[in-house]
Scaffold this active site. Structure first.
Site, PDB file in Angstrom:
ATOM      1  N   CYS A  54      -3.776  -1.033  -2.021  1.00 41.02           N
ATOM      2  CA  CYS A  54      -4.066   0.380  -2.265  1.00 41.02           C
ATOM      3  C   CYS A  54      -5.021   0.528  -3.457  1.00 41.02           C
ATOM      4  CB  CYS A  54      -2.741   1.073  -2.568  1.00 41.02           C
ATOM      5  SG  CYS A  54      -2.884   2.806  -2.954  1.00 41.02           S
ATOM      6  N   HIS A  63      -8.484   3.980   3.590  1.00 39.01           N
ATOM      7  CA  HIS A  63      -8.726   4.648   4.869  1.00 39.01           C
ATOM      8  C   HIS A  63     -10.199   4.722   5.256  1.00 39.01           C
ATOM      9  CE1 HIS A  63      -4.645   5.881   4.099  1.00 39.01           C
ATOM     10  NE2 HIS A  63      -4.571   6.553   5.236  1.00 39.01           N
ATOM     11  N   ASP A 116       0.864  -1.174   0.000  1.00 37.14           N
ATOM     12  CA  ASP A 116       0.000   0.000   0.000  1.00 37.14           C
ATOM     13  C   ASP A 116       0.902   1.226   0.000  1.00 37.14           C
ATOM     14  OD1 ASP A 116      -2.451   1.534   0.351  1.00 37.14           O
ATOM     15  OD2 ASP A 116      -1.755   1.917   2.385  1.00 37.14           O
ATOM     16  N   SER A 117       0.303   2.390  -0.236  1.00 32.74           N
ATOM     17  CA  SER A 117       1.070   3.631  -0.189  1.00 32.74           C
ATOM     18  C   SER A 117       1.533   3.940   1.235  1.00 32.74           C
ATOM     19  CB  SER A 117       0.215   4.776  -0.728  1.00 32.74           C
ATOM     20  OG  SER A 117      -1.004   4.838  -0.015  1.00 32.74           O
ATOM     21  N   CYS A 141     -11.273   3.403  -1.018  1.00 31.17           N
ATOM     22  CA  CYS A 141      -9.994   3.894  -0.500  1.00 31.17           C
ATOM     23  C   CYS A 141      -9.721   3.158   0.813  1.00 31.17           C
ATOM     24  CB  CYS A 141     -10.072   5.399  -0.254  1.00 31.17           C
ATOM     25  SG  CYS A 141      -8.599   6.068   0.564  1.00 31.17           S
ATOM     26  N   GLU A 197      -6.184   9.244   9.638  1.00 31.16           N
ATOM     27  CA  GLU A 197      -4.836   9.084  10.220  1.00 31.16           C
ATOM     28  C   GLU A 197      -4.689   9.864  11.520  1.00 31.16           C
ATOM     29  OE1 GLU A 197      -1.452   9.212   7.668  1.00 31.16           O
ATOM     30  OE2 GLU A 197      -2.387   7.871   6.209  1.00 31.16           O
TER      31      GLU A 197
HETATM   32  N1  DGL Z   1      -4.055   3.880   0.007  1.00 29.08           N
HETATM   33  C1  DGL Z   1      -4.681   4.925  -0.789  1.00 29.08           C
HETATM   34  C2  DGL Z   1      -5.884   4.360  -1.509  1.00 29.08           C
HETATM   35  O1  DGL Z   1      -6.468   3.372  -1.124  1.00 29.08           O
HETATM   36  C3  DGL Z   1      -5.074   6.123   0.074  1.00 29.08           C
HETATM   37  C4  DGL Z   1      -3.914   6.954   0.571  1.00 29.08           C
HETATM   38  C5  DGL Z   1      -3.113   7.595  -0.554  1.00 29.08           C
HETATM   39  O2  DGL Z   1      -3.599   8.551  -1.204  1.00 29.08           O
HETATM   40  O3  DGL Z   1      -2.010   7.138  -0.786  1.00 29.08           O
HETATM   41  O4  DGL Z   1      -6.281   4.890  -2.522  1.00 29.08           O
END
Ligand code: DGL
Length: 267
Positions: free
Chosen positions: A66, A179, A3-4, A177, A145
């Site tokens: 992600c 989050h 993931d990011s 997403c 977060e």
């Molecule tokens: N993990 C990213 C997503 O699911 C969200 C956070 C980001 O923008 O990196 O799209």
């Protein structure tokens, strides 16, 4: 799984529930998060780097946790990698199509995910008759977060972002997403009872289990576990990540970069 940053832990949480005997290697590219506002070229480059790192760990399947990376880089990773690759978009789209009675579905995600139209395309492939409305909700990421999901700021932002869905008679809303499951309570409250909220992480976990079963590479005995790698600040990953995962993260390994020369030649 990569993931990011920490968001993908909401996907890992679901995977751990369904696949307790598997060993999961999680990579969070915390030095370069967020991906959601970046260009398709950059997102694809980062995804390839993460995938190559995980391949060096001997993984049998790759999960792109992600949404943004799945939206932009799933096809190229599927083409280039010698192992099965799964993203979060198709499982979320499938659940939405199967669930929607009135064929009106809402999608929320990062700017890059929404702009890519990946969810719209995935839903239309399954049922061209489904009407899809999409909205980028970038502020949900820092709110989750910061742990502000129960604060009135979360409600104000959710009201603002989701107001256009409210008069639209969608009956299903996909949290596109990583989050957003942290904000599920707020999203549910704002959307009201008539709208079902789809957790893409949960659907992805089911898809991963199916893929492992089909390929006969599932572990159904023995002790599973998780191993964590990040590209910045293991401490804050441990702290925020434990909240996202719903359990304590104790050990996190720091990677100084995702350039293979750094971790292969000079670890
Ligand atoms: N993990 C990213 C997503 O699911 C969200 C956070 C980001 O923008 O990196 O799209």
């Amino acid at each position: 799984m990569f993931d990011s940053g920490i968001g993908g832990l909401t996907v890992l949480k679901e995977v751990r529930k369904l696949l307790p005997h598997e060993h999961v290697i999680y990579l969070g590219d915390t030095a370069r998060v967020p991906y959601g506002n970046k260009s398709p070229q950059t997102i694809t480059k980062y995804a390839l780097e993460s995938a190559i790192f995980l391949l060096t760990k001997g993984i049998k399947i790759l999960v792109i946790a992600c949404n943004t990376s799945s939206a932009l880089a799933l096809n190229i990773l599927k083409k280039k990698l010698p192992i099965p690759v799964l993203g979060v978009i198709d499982p979320g789209a499938k659940e939405a199509v199967e669930h929607s009675q009135n064929k009106r579905v809402g999608i929320i995600g990062t700017k890059a995910t929404v702009k890519s139209m990946a969810y719209v395309k995935a839903i239309r492939r399954l049922d061209p008759g489904v009407e899809v409305l999409s909205k980028a909700c970038p502020l949900f990421v820092p709110i989750a977060e910061e742990g502000l999901e129960d604060d009135k700021i979360a409600y104000l932002v959710a009201e603002k972002y989701l107001e256009e869905f409210k008069g639209s008679s969608i009956d299903t809303l996909v949290m596109g997403c990583t989050h957003y499951p942290i904000l599920e309570g707020v999203i549910k409250t704002v959307m009201g009872h008539g709208v079902t909220i789809v957790n893409t992480g949960r659907e992805t976990a089911k898809a991963v289990k199916n893929a492992l079963e089909q390929k006969k590479i599932i572990n159904d005995t023995g002790k599973g576990g998780s191993e964590y790698f990040v590209t910045d600040s293991p401490e804050s990953f441990r702290e925020i990540g434990s909240r996202f995962l719903g359990e304590d993260i104790t050990h996190v390994k720091f990677l100084k970069s995702l350039d293979y020369k750094d971790y292969l030649l000079f670890p």
